[in-house]
Design a protein around this motif. Structure first.
Motif, PDB file in Angstrom:
ATOM      1  N   PHE A   3       0.766  -1.108   0.098  1.00  0.00           N
ATOM      2  CA  PHE A   3      -0.006  -0.115  -0.055  1.00  0.00           C
ATOM      3  C   PHE A   3       0.849   1.260   0.075  1.00  0.00           C
ATOM      4  CE2 PHE A   3      -2.287  -3.386   2.214  1.00  0.00           C
ATOM      5  CZ  PHE A   3      -3.249  -3.738   1.510  1.00  0.00           C
ATOM      6  N   SER A   4       0.192   2.205  -0.500  1.00  0.00           N
ATOM      7  CA  SER A   4       1.295   3.699  -0.582  1.00  0.00           C
ATOM      8  C   SER A   4       0.521   4.498   0.487  1.00  0.00           C
ATOM      9  CB  SER A   4       1.339   4.164  -1.921  1.00  0.00           C
ATOM     10  OG  SER A   4       0.115   4.514  -2.472  1.00  0.00           O
ATOM     11  N   LYS A   5      -0.829   4.573   0.648  1.00  0.00           N
ATOM     12  CA  LYS A   5      -1.496   5.452   1.634  1.00  0.00           C
ATOM     13  C   LYS A   5      -2.846   4.815   2.225  1.00  0.00           C
ATOM     14  CE  LYS A   5      -1.190  10.224  -0.166  1.00  0.00           C
ATOM     15  NZ  LYS A   5      -1.837  11.156  -0.979  1.00  0.00           N
ATOM     16  N   ILE A   6      -2.748   4.819   3.514  1.00  0.00           N
ATOM     17  CA  ILE A   6      -3.626   4.249   4.216  1.00  0.00           C
ATOM     18  C   ILE A   6      -4.472   5.100   5.404  1.00  0.00           C
ATOM     19  CG2 ILE A   6      -3.914   2.345   6.165  1.00  0.00           C
ATOM     20  CD1 ILE A   6      -1.244   1.222   5.249  1.00  0.00           C
ATOM     21  N   LEU A   7      -6.041   5.128   4.964  1.00  0.00           N
ATOM     22  CA  LEU A   7      -6.497   5.912   5.553  1.00  0.00           C
ATOM     23  C   LEU A   7      -7.200   5.254   7.052  1.00  0.00           C
ATOM     24  CD1 LEU A   7      -8.305   8.475   5.876  1.00  0.00           C
ATOM     25  CD2 LEU A   7     -10.067   7.539   4.462  1.00  0.00           C
ATOM     26  N   ILE A   8      -6.901   6.035   8.147  1.00  0.00           N
ATOM     27  CA  ILE A   8      -7.245   5.506   9.420  1.00  0.00           C
ATOM     28  C   ILE A   8      -8.427   6.442   9.911  1.00  0.00           C
ATOM     29  CG2 ILE A   8      -6.854   4.110  11.602  1.00  0.00           C
ATOM     30  CD1 ILE A   8      -3.722   3.641  10.398  1.00  0.00           C
ATOM     31  N   LYS A  33       2.173   5.942   3.598  1.00  0.00           N
ATOM     32  CA  LYS A  33       1.752   6.985   4.425  1.00  0.00           C
ATOM     33  C   LYS A  33       0.535   6.905   4.791  1.00  0.00           C
ATOM     34  CE  LYS A  33       1.141  12.037   3.648  1.00  0.00           C
ATOM     35  NZ  LYS A  33       1.189  13.001   2.915  1.00  0.00           N
ATOM     36  N   VAL A  34       0.186   7.088   6.189  1.00  0.00           N
ATOM     37  CA  VAL A  34      -0.989   7.204   6.802  1.00  0.00           C
ATOM     38  C   VAL A  34      -1.724   8.370   6.914  1.00  0.00           C
ATOM     39  CG1 VAL A  34      -2.209   6.812   9.346  1.00  0.00           C
ATOM     40  CG2 VAL A  34      -0.318   5.255   8.329  1.00  0.00           C
ATOM     41  N   ILE A  35      -3.168   8.396   6.596  1.00  0.00           N
ATOM     42  CA  ILE A  35      -3.847   9.561   6.798  1.00  0.00           C
ATOM     43  C   ILE A  35      -4.638   9.152   8.160  1.00  0.00           C
ATOM     44  CG2 ILE A  35      -5.661  10.986   5.708  1.00  0.00           C
ATOM     45  CD1 ILE A  35      -2.900  10.997   4.071  1.00  0.00           C
ATOM     46  N   LEU A  36      -4.450   9.966   9.092  1.00  0.00           N
ATOM     47  CA  LEU A  36      -5.473   9.748  10.215  1.00  0.00           C
ATOM     48  C   LEU A  36      -6.480  10.834  10.062  1.00  0.00           C
ATOM     49  CD1 LEU A  36      -4.878   8.041  12.659  1.00  0.00           C
ATOM     50  CD2 LEU A  36      -3.553   9.642  13.796  1.00  0.00           C
ATOM     51  N   LEU A  37      -7.800  10.444  10.271  1.00  0.00           N
ATOM     52  CA  LEU A  37      -8.930  11.188  10.365  1.00  0.00           C
ATOM     53  C   LEU A  37      -9.721  11.032  11.301  1.00  0.00           C
ATOM     54  CD1 LEU A  37     -10.972  12.952   8.112  1.00  0.00           C
ATOM     55  CD2 LEU A  37     -11.755  10.611   7.442  1.00  0.00           C
ATOM     56  N   HIS A  38     -10.098  12.197  11.752  1.00  0.00           N
ATOM     57  CA  HIS A  38     -11.217  12.263  12.621  1.00  0.00           C
ATOM     58  C   HIS A  38     -12.353  13.114  12.124  1.00  0.00           C
ATOM     59  CE1 HIS A  38     -13.578  12.639  16.458  1.00  0.00           C
ATOM     60  NE2 HIS A  38     -13.492  13.690  16.297  1.00  0.00           N
ATOM     61  N   CYS A  39     -13.594  12.665  12.269  1.00  0.00           N
ATOM     62  CA  CYS A  39     -15.018  13.424  11.759  1.00  0.00           C
ATOM     63  C   CYS A  39     -15.712  13.727  12.809  1.00  0.00           C
ATOM     64  CB  CYS A  39     -15.730  12.540  10.998  1.00  0.00           C
ATOM     65  SG  CYS A  39     -14.912  11.832   9.432  1.00  0.00           S
ATOM     66  N   HIS A  40     -16.018  15.031  13.139  1.00  0.00           N
ATOM     67  CA  HIS A  40     -16.887  15.306  14.044  1.00  0.00           C
ATOM     68  C   HIS A  40     -18.187  15.662  13.846  1.00  0.00           C
ATOM     69  CE1 HIS A  40     -16.801  19.540  13.058  1.00  0.00           C
ATOM     70  NE2 HIS A  40     -15.511  19.456  13.009  1.00  0.00           N
ATOM     71  N   ARG A  41     -19.096  15.959  14.662  1.00  0.00           N
ATOM     72  CA  ARG A  41     -20.509  16.172  14.297  1.00  0.00           C
ATOM     73  C   ARG A  41     -20.631  17.589  13.369  1.00  0.00           C
ATOM     74  NH1 ARG A  41     -24.173  13.683  18.915  1.00  0.00           N
ATOM     75  NH2 ARG A  41     -23.199  11.589  19.021  1.00  0.00           N
ATOM     76  N   PRO A  42     -21.656  17.826  12.614  1.00  0.00           N
ATOM     77  CA  PRO A  42     -21.619  19.008  11.925  1.00  0.00           C
ATOM     78  C   PRO A  42     -22.113  20.032  13.008  1.00  0.00           C
ATOM     79  CG  PRO A  42     -23.257  17.161  11.065  1.00  0.00           C
ATOM     80  CD  PRO A  42     -22.335  16.681  12.272  1.00  0.00           C
ATOM     81  N   ILE A  43     -21.626  21.110  12.739  1.00  0.00           N
ATOM     82  CA  ILE A  43     -21.840  22.317  13.714  1.00  0.00           C
ATOM     83  C   ILE A  43     -23.034  23.108  13.094  1.00  0.00           C
ATOM     84  CG2 ILE A  43     -20.961  24.377  14.827  1.00  0.00           C
ATOM     85  CD1 ILE A  43     -19.160  22.129  15.532  1.00  0.00           C
ATOM     86  N   ALA A  76       6.600   7.580  16.924  1.00  0.00           N
ATOM     87  CA  ALA A  76       7.485   6.435  17.640  1.00  0.00           C
ATOM     88  C   ALA A  76       7.924   5.480  16.619  1.00  0.00           C
ATOM     89  CB  ALA A  76       6.820   5.882  18.789  1.00  0.00           C
ATOM     90  N   LYS A  77       7.287   5.065  15.558  1.00  0.00           N
ATOM     91  CA  LYS A  77       7.380   4.105  14.434  1.00  0.00           C
ATOM     92  C   LYS A  77       8.073   4.737  13.447  1.00  0.00           C
ATOM     93  CE  LYS A  77       4.043   0.558  16.038  1.00  0.00           C
ATOM     94  NZ  LYS A  77       3.110  -0.243  15.354  1.00  0.00           N
ATOM     95  N   ASN A  78       8.031   6.114  13.255  1.00  0.00           N
ATOM     96  CA  ASN A  78       8.870   6.853  12.252  1.00  0.00           C
ATOM     97  C   ASN A  78       7.785   6.710  11.083  1.00  0.00           C
ATOM     98  OD1 ASN A  78      10.913   8.112  13.454  1.00  0.00           O
ATOM     99  ND2 ASN A  78      12.080   6.254  13.396  1.00  0.00           N
ATOM    100  N   ILE A  79       6.416   6.507  11.166  1.00  0.00           N
ATOM    101  CA  ILE A  79       5.573   6.506  10.030  1.00  0.00           C
ATOM    102  C   ILE A  79       5.275   8.018   9.441  1.00  0.00           C
ATOM    103  CG2 ILE A  79       3.348   5.555   9.204  1.00  0.00           C
ATOM    104  CD1 ILE A  79       3.613   3.442  11.399  1.00  0.00           C
ATOM    105  N   GLU A  80       5.152   8.040   8.254  1.00  0.00           N
ATOM    106  CA  GLU A  80       4.959   9.329   7.830  1.00  0.00           C
ATOM    107  C   GLU A  80       3.483   9.338   7.673  1.00  0.00           C
ATOM    108  OE1 GLU A  80       5.024  11.773   3.502  1.00  0.00           O
ATOM    109  OE2 GLU A  80       5.976  10.106   3.650  1.00  0.00           O
ATOM    110  N   PHE A  81       2.681  10.444   8.142  1.00  0.00           N
ATOM    111  CA  PHE A  81       1.402  10.790   8.431  1.00  0.00           C
ATOM    112  C   PHE A  81       0.752  12.054   8.360  1.00  0.00           C
ATOM    113  CE2 PHE A  81       2.724  11.253  12.575  1.00  0.00           C
ATOM    114  CZ  PHE A  81       2.092  12.495  13.276  1.00  0.00           C
ATOM    115  N   ASP A  82      -0.469  12.269   7.975  1.00  0.00           N
ATOM    116  CA  ASP A  82      -1.120  13.776   7.846  1.00  0.00           C
ATOM    117  C   ASP A  82      -2.327  13.498   8.780  1.00  0.00           C
ATOM    118  OD1 ASP A  82       0.765  14.943   6.053  1.00  0.00           O
ATOM    119  OD2 ASP A  82      -0.814  14.748   4.383  1.00  0.00           O
TER     120      ASP A  82
END
Length: 140
Positions: A3-8, A33-43, A76-82
């Motif tokens: 994989f090249s990009k993993i969304l979590i 590369k990891v994309i770390l995503l948090h979705c909050h409720r709509p305002i 800590a694992k030196n994983i590239e992420f956004d």
């Protein structure tokens, strides 16, 4: 498979922690590369000022706190992420980010609902499984 990009997508649950564990292990193996995503409720836009801005600030602060819990492991694992924070429909947001970022895989936690419960309750994982533009790995 590599994989090249993993969304979590993450929230404050232990299921998200498991997803980050698995997703980061896959990222290490694949050098993805990891994309770390948090979705909050709509305002609600009808709050008016200053309430609307306060609600946005609170949601953003809470979202960063949730992301921070998971980013320390990736660092800590030196994983590239956004990190990404989005408000709105969680399943649709996950799909949109996966498409926009060109993710090869989505790794997400599940609370273990049955298919029937997922349909009735409308679990996010169940919805993502049906609309995702790429494979979805569900971690229990």
């Amino acid at each position: 498979m590599i994989f090249s990009k993993i969304l979590i997508p993450v929230d404050a649950s232990r299921h998200s922690e498991s997803a980050v564990n698995y997703g980061s292990a896959l990222a290490e193996i694949s050098e993805a590369k990891v994309i770390l995503l948090h979705c909050h409720r709509p305002i609600p836009t009808g709050l008016g000022e200053p309430n609307f801005q306060k609600a946005i600030d609170d949601a953003t602060r809470d979202s960063y706190a949730i992301l921070e819990k998971h980013t320390s492991m990736l660092k800590a694992k030196n994983i590239e992420f956004d990190e990404k924070i989005i408000g709105g429909s969680t399943a649709k947001s996950i799909k949109a980010v996966a498409e926009t970022e060109g993710c090869d895989l989505i790794v997400m936690g599940s609370k273990g609902k049955s298919d029937l419960e997922g349909l009735v309750v409308g679990s996010v994982t169940h919805k993502v499984l049906h609309i995702a533009p790429c494979p979805v790995l569900v971690i229990k």
